[in-house]
Structures are given as C-alpha cells and as structure tokens.
Design an enzyme around this catalytic site. Structure first.
Site, PDB file in Angstrom:
ATOM      1  N   ASP A   1       1.858   5.306  -3.803  1.00 19.08           N
ATOM      2  CA  ASP A   1       2.494   6.264  -4.708  1.00 19.08           C
ATOM      3  C   ASP A   1       3.777   5.686  -5.299  1.00 19.08           C
ATOM      4  O   ASP A   1       4.244   4.618  -4.899  1.00 19.08           O
ATOM      5  CB  ASP A   1       2.826   7.555  -3.960  1.00 19.08           C
ATOM      6  CG  ASP A   1       1.589   8.260  -3.436  1.00 19.08           C
ATOM      7  OD1 ASP A   1       0.516   8.095  -4.048  1.00 19.08           O
ATOM      8  OD2 ASP A   1       1.692   8.956  -2.406  1.00 19.08           O
TER       9      ASP A   1
ATOM     10  N   TYR B   1       0.234   1.095   7.393  1.00 23.93           N
ATOM     11  CA  TYR B   1       1.487   1.479   6.744  1.00 23.93           C
ATOM     12  C   TYR B   1       2.615   1.477   7.773  1.00 23.93           C
ATOM     13  O   TYR B   1       2.396   1.794   8.949  1.00 23.93           O
ATOM     14  CB  TYR B   1       1.393   2.889   6.145  1.00 23.93           C
ATOM     15  CG  TYR B   1       0.766   2.966   4.777  1.00 23.93           C
ATOM     16  CD1 TYR B   1       1.548   2.874   3.626  1.00 23.93           C
ATOM     17  CD2 TYR B   1      -0.605   3.153   4.630  1.00 23.93           C
ATOM     18  CE1 TYR B   1       0.977   2.967   2.366  1.00 23.93           C
ATOM     19  CE2 TYR B   1      -1.188   3.248   3.370  1.00 23.93           C
ATOM     20  CZ  TYR B   1      -0.390   3.152   2.245  1.00 23.93           C
ATOM     21  OH  TYR B   1      -0.959   3.242   1.002  1.00 23.93           O
TER      22      TYR B   1
END
EC number: 5.4.99.12
Length: 268
Positions: free
Chosen positions: A52, A110
């Site tokens: 994002d 992540y």
C-alpha cells in the site's frame, strides 16, 4: 520471449504503493516506464505483494516477459540507471515460463518496526512508528498472539475496499522481538488481507499499552468483530521483507541481507 525476475527494494514514502494508478506515482509505473525506455516495449510487471501507499520493501519480487537482446542478469544494472534512487534492483535472473512472482510464492514475510523510545529520532521516523506515550509490554503482546498460527478467518483485520473473495488465510509464524527501544513484529503468511498487518499491529499496541487484554484481542479477531478494530498502525513502519518459493530464485543476495537494518544509536 523470456521471463525475468527482479529482486527489488524501494522507499515506500515516495510512492502510492506498488500498483499503477491513474493520478499517483507507483513503483510499478516507475519500473514499467524504465523497461519502456530500455526496450521501447510496453511491458507488464507482476509483483509478489501489492504494498500500500507508504509501505516499504526490502525484497519485493517482480517478474515480466520480454523479447529483447539484453541478458537477463543485466537488467538490474540497466534498470537502476533509469530508476529514481528510491527504487533499487538488487538482482535480475531468468526464470521458467510457468513461474509467477505472486502465484508461485509459498509465503510472504512482512516486518513492522515500532520505536518505543520517549526520545524522538529523526533517522528512524521514515522507517518506524514512533509510539512513545507508554512503554510497550512485548510479553503481553506476544501472549495475545496465541492461536493465530494456521488457517483462520481474519475478517476483523481486513480494511474496507478489499477485492479478495475470502478473508481466510494462513499465518505460518508471527514473532515479536524487542531490541532496546525497537520492537520488531515479523509475520509470515501465505497471503495478506488488505491492511491486515497494520490492523494487527494497531491492536497489539493497545495490548502492549494495557488498554485491552490479550483475551479481548483474540475475541475481536476470532469473533470477526471488525467494528471494534479502529486502530491501524501507520504505513511507514511496515516493510515487505521477501517472498519465499519452492526453489531458490536469486543466487547472489543472501536472504538475511534483505532485512531492514538500523545502524544508528546501537541498533543493528
């Protein structure tokens, strides 16, 4: 026609995310524009993870198909000379025609970084969330993670606007480690929902500040109580570390070199 894979790093604070958009600058657009400058061909790229806006990557994996004279292992250098300094190609290799950066991935990794120091640090601001109001209890945060490993419905942690057909995914591991004032949250999963990691971190911080209990944290995601999940961690602390495949794709870069590292104030 050959298929080329790229190992990519980028500073997400300069981009609207990975995916090309009409009125914003994306990482995908920058790489595809660089490929056009090289080959005069409109090349479509595919990434392992669609990060994002504001999210960084230390080991994003990208592939594209091209019919051009440049050897596959030369694309890293050729593209770097045509990309902004906020995007770097670490390695480029030729892969099998049926290999896919996204669909061939076994899992993705992540990392979220929280700076829990009361003293601000300018050099950490871009890469971490400065959450200093209270000392975070990383042991309570770790306790809240009980039961999250495996296949579950994480609807409570999915932001509105997701295009996924299901909110079920599999978390392979999730770990919390404190190094002085830095708290590192590492999550590996087969796939991630839209806004999932930032929502999880936002809730974990509430646990660490003792605003909610580990039991309430679990009740929210198990009970799919999305309406109770309001806090979301900011994008700048999140980094796509890498994606893992059945076979070794990149030979020259050690996976340990992909971790975001801090070498200031004793952090490493």
């Amino acid at each position: 026609m050959k298929r080329v894979a790229l190992l990519v790093q980028y500073d997400g604070s300069y981009f609207s995310g990975w995916q090309r958009q009409k009125n914003a600058i994306s990482v995908q657009e920058m790489i595809e524009d660089a490929l056009f400058k090289v080959s005069n061909q409109m090349i479509k790229t595919f990434a392992a993870g669609r990060t994002d806006s504001g999210v960084h990557a230390s080991g994003q994996v990208v592939h594209f198909d091209i019919d051009f004279v440049i050897p596959s292992d030369r694309y890293a250098n050729v593209l770097n000379s045509r990309l902004p300094s906020t995007i770097r190609i670490l390695e480029s290799v030729e892969v099998k025609k049926n290999w896919h950066a996204c669909y061939s991935a076994v899992y993705r990794h992540y990392r979220y970084v929280i700076n829990n120091s009361k003293i601000p640090n300018l050099f950490l601001n871009k890469w971490s969330w400065h959450r200093y109001q209270k000392s975070l209890d990383e042991f309570l945060m770790s306790k809240a993670l009980n039961g999250m490993i495996g296949e579950h419905d994480f609807y409570a942690f999915q932001k509105s606007g997701s295009t996924r057909s299901t909110s079920v995914t599999t978390i392979k591991s999730i770990e919390i480690e404190r190094t002085e004032d830095l708290i590192l949250i590492d999550i590996k999963a087969t796939g991630f929902l839209y806004g999932m990691v930032r929502s999880i971190v936002g809730q974990l911080v509430l646990v660490g500040e003792k605003k909610i209990s580990p039991e309430i944290f679990k009740d929210r995601w198990v009970g799919k109580k999305k309406q109770d999940v309001h806090e979301s961690a900011p994008a700048n602390g999140l980094c796509f570390v890498n994606s893992v495949y059945q076979e070794t794709i990149f030979k020259r870069i050690d996976k340990n070199d992909l971790f975001p590292k801090f070498v200031i104030r004793g952090y490493s």
